[in-house]
Write an enzyme that holds these catalytic residues in place. Structure first.
Site, PDB file in Angstrom:
ATOM      1  N   ASN A  10       0.864  -1.173   0.000  1.00  0.00           N
ATOM      2  CA  ASN A  10       0.000   0.000   0.000  1.00  0.00           C
ATOM      3  C   ASN A  10       0.906   1.229   0.000  1.00  0.00           C
ATOM      4  O   ASN A  10       1.450   1.601   1.035  1.00  0.00           O
ATOM      5  CB  ASN A  10      -0.892  -0.035   1.253  1.00  0.00           C
ATOM      6  N   LYS A  12       0.115   4.204  -0.373  1.00  0.00           N
ATOM      7  CA  LYS A  12      -0.591   5.381   0.150  1.00  0.00           C
ATOM      8  C   LYS A  12      -0.380   6.579  -0.798  1.00  0.00           C
ATOM      9  O   LYS A  12      -0.268   6.383  -2.006  1.00  0.00           O
ATOM     10  CB  LYS A  12      -0.137   5.689   1.578  1.00  0.00           C
ATOM     11  N   HIS A  98      -9.482   0.695   4.793  1.00  0.00           N
ATOM     12  CA  HIS A  98      -8.214   0.904   5.502  1.00  0.00           C
ATOM     13  C   HIS A  98      -8.483   1.831   6.688  1.00  0.00           C
ATOM     14  O   HIS A  98      -9.345   2.709   6.616  1.00  0.00           O
ATOM     15  CB  HIS A  98      -7.193   1.526   4.542  1.00  0.00           C
ATOM     16  N   GLU A 100      -7.029   4.353   7.705  1.00  0.00           N
ATOM     17  CA  GLU A 100      -6.941   5.785   7.368  1.00  0.00           C
ATOM     18  C   GLU A 100      -8.237   6.253   6.703  1.00  0.00           C
ATOM     19  O   GLU A 100      -8.669   7.390   6.886  1.00  0.00           O
ATOM     20  CB  GLU A 100      -5.708   6.042   6.478  1.00  0.00           C
ATOM     21  N   GLU A 170      -5.310  -5.264  10.614  1.00  0.00           N
ATOM     22  CA  GLU A 170      -4.328  -4.200  10.823  1.00  0.00           C
ATOM     23  C   GLU A 170      -4.635  -3.456  12.120  1.00  0.00           C
ATOM     24  O   GLU A 170      -5.463  -2.524  12.120  1.00  0.00           O
ATOM     25  CB  GLU A 170      -4.372  -3.212   9.658  1.00  0.00           C
ATOM     26  N   GLY A 176       2.260   2.199  10.747  1.00  0.00           N
ATOM     27  CA  GLY A 176       3.162   3.343  10.601  1.00  0.00           C
ATOM     28  C   GLY A 176       3.832   3.779  11.888  1.00  0.00           C
ATOM     29  O   GLY A 176       4.386   4.873  11.974  1.00  0.00           O
ATOM     30  N   SER A 216       3.437  -2.195  10.424  1.00  0.00           N
ATOM     31  CA  SER A 216       4.895  -2.163  10.640  1.00  0.00           C
ATOM     32  C   SER A 216       5.587  -3.484  10.304  1.00  0.00           C
ATOM     33  O   SER A 216       6.539  -3.874  10.982  1.00  0.00           O
ATOM     34  CB  SER A 216       5.204  -1.725  12.067  1.00  0.00           C
TER      35      SER A 216
HETATM   36  C1  PEP Z   1      -0.807   0.041   6.126  1.00  0.00           C
HETATM   37  O1  PEP Z   1      -0.998   1.230   5.993  1.00  0.00           O
HETATM   38  O2  PEP Z   1      -1.608  -0.764   5.618  1.00  0.00           O
HETATM   39  C2  PEP Z   1       0.351  -0.396   6.890  1.00  0.00           C
HETATM   40  C3  PEP Z   1       0.345  -1.606   7.361  1.00  0.00           C
HETATM   41  O3  PEP Z   1       1.366   0.527   7.075  1.00  0.00           O
HETATM   42  P1  PEP Z   1       2.818   0.243   7.720  1.00  0.00           P
HETATM   43  O4  PEP Z   1       3.336  -1.036   7.119  1.00  0.00           O
HETATM   44  O5  PEP Z   1       3.637   1.434   7.334  1.00  0.00           O
HETATM   45  O6  PEP Z   1       2.613   0.113   9.195  1.00  0.00           O
END
Ligand code: PEP
Length: 255
Positions: A10, A12, A98, A100, A170, A176, A216
Site C-alpha cells: 500500500n 498510500k 483501511h 486511514e 491491521e 506506521g 509495521s
Molecule cells: C498500512 O498502511 O496498511 C500499513 C500496514 O502501514 P505500515 O506497514 O507502514 O505500518
C-alpha cells in the site's frame, strides 16, 4: 488447507510518477525472490495507469490494486473512482476500509460493505481491512471491535463471494508506528477472524480465505508472523516503498 500467501504494498499517497515506475520495474524484475507468494502493488490512483503499464511491459505476474473506490459504477461523485474504472486500468484487487479511510474519511462498516459488494460485482477482489485502536485494545475490546467490523463489512456476502475476499487484520496502533503486533497477538485475532468467517459461511469457506497481517511489517519481523497458521500474508505500508524491503517480506512468506 494450503492458501497461497499474498503480500500487498500500500503505497498510500507517496512517490512521484518516475519513482513509481522505477519501483514497479524493480519489483517486477525480482519477482522470483517472492517464490510462490502472490504480489500486489497498490499505487495512488493517479499512478495506476503508469504502474499497470510498467507491469505490462515487464510481462509481470505482479498484480495491480487500488487503494479505495466508490461503490457506484458511475455518476456525479466528484473526485471518486468507480469499480469498473479500476478494472479497466488492469486492477485485480482493491483495498477497502483501511483504517486511514475509516478514521480520516469517516468510512463506516456499512459503507465498506457496500464497496465490498460492488468490488465483487465488478470482478475485483477486495482486501477488507479491520483492526482495533490502542485505546480499544487496552480497554480489552479487541475481540468486540474486530467482530463488529468483520460482520459489518462482510454482511450479506454469499459463501462463493466470501471465499474470494482477502481480509487484512491491521491493528491501528501498529500502522506506521514501528510497533508490530507480536506473532501471538496477531495469530489470536487471525484465528478469531477465521472463526467469524466460518459462522458467516462455513468452516470450509473460512479455510479458503486469505487473512493478511498489516502494521509495521518489515523483513526482519515477517518470518515470525509468516510462521503463524492463520497469517497468510501481509499488507505493507512503509516497507513497500523499497524494493529490497518489500521483496524481503514476500520472501519470508514463502520465497
Ligand atoms: C498500512 O498502511 O496498511 C500499513 C500496514 O502501514 P505500515 O506497514 O507502514 O505500518
Amino acid at each position: 488447507m494450503s492458501r497461497r500467501k499474498i503480500v500487498a504494498g500500500n503505497w498510500k499517497m507517496n512517490l512521484d510518477r518516475a519513482k513509481a515506475k522505477e519501483l514497479t520495474a524493480a519489483v517486477a524484475a525480482r519477482i522470483a525472490e517472492a517464490g510462490s507468494t502472490e504480489l500486489v502493488l497498490c499505487p495512488p490512483a493517479a499512478y495506476l495507469e503508469t504502474v499497470g503499464a510498467a507491469l505490462h511491459a515487464a510481462a509481470s505476474a505482479v498484480a495491480l490494486g487500488g487503494q479505495n473506490m466508490h461503490d457506484k459504477p458511475s455518476g456525479a461523485f466528484t473526485g471518486e473512482v468507480a469499480p469498473p474504472m479500476l478494472l479497466d486500468l488492469g486492477c485485480r484487487y482493491v483495498i477497502l476500509g483501511h483504517s486511514e479511510r475509516r478514521t480520516l474519511f469517516g468510512e463506516t462498516d456499512p459503507r465498506v460493505n457496500a464497496k465490498a459488494k460492488a468490488a465483487l460485482a465488478a470482478g475485483l477482489t477486495p482486501i477488507v481491512c479491520v483492526g482495533e485502536t490502542l485505546e480499544e485494545r487496552e480497554g480489552g475490546r479487541t475481540e468486540e471491535v474486530v467482530t463488529t467490523q468483520v460482520r459489518g463489512s462482510l454482511a450479506g456476502l454469499l459463501p462463493a463471494e466470501l471465499e474470494k475476499v482477502v481480509v487484512a487484520y491491521e491493528p491501528v496502533w501498529a500502522i506506521g508506528t514501528g510497533k508490530v503486533a507480536t506473532p501471538q497477538q496477531a495469530q489470536e485475532v487471525h484465528a478469531l477472524i477465521r472463526s467469524l468467517l466460518g459462522s458467516l459461511a462455513s468452516p470450509a469457506v473460512a479455510a479458503k480465505v486469505r487473512i493478511q497481517y498489516g502494521g509495521s511489517v518489515k523483513p526482519d519481523n515477517a518470518a515470525d508472523l509468516a510462521a503463524q497458521p492463520d497469517i497468510d500474508g501481509a499488507l505493507v505500508g512503509g516497507a513497500s516503498l523499497k524494493a529490497d524491503d518489500f521483496l524481503g517480506i514476500a520472501k519470508a512468506f514463502g520465497g
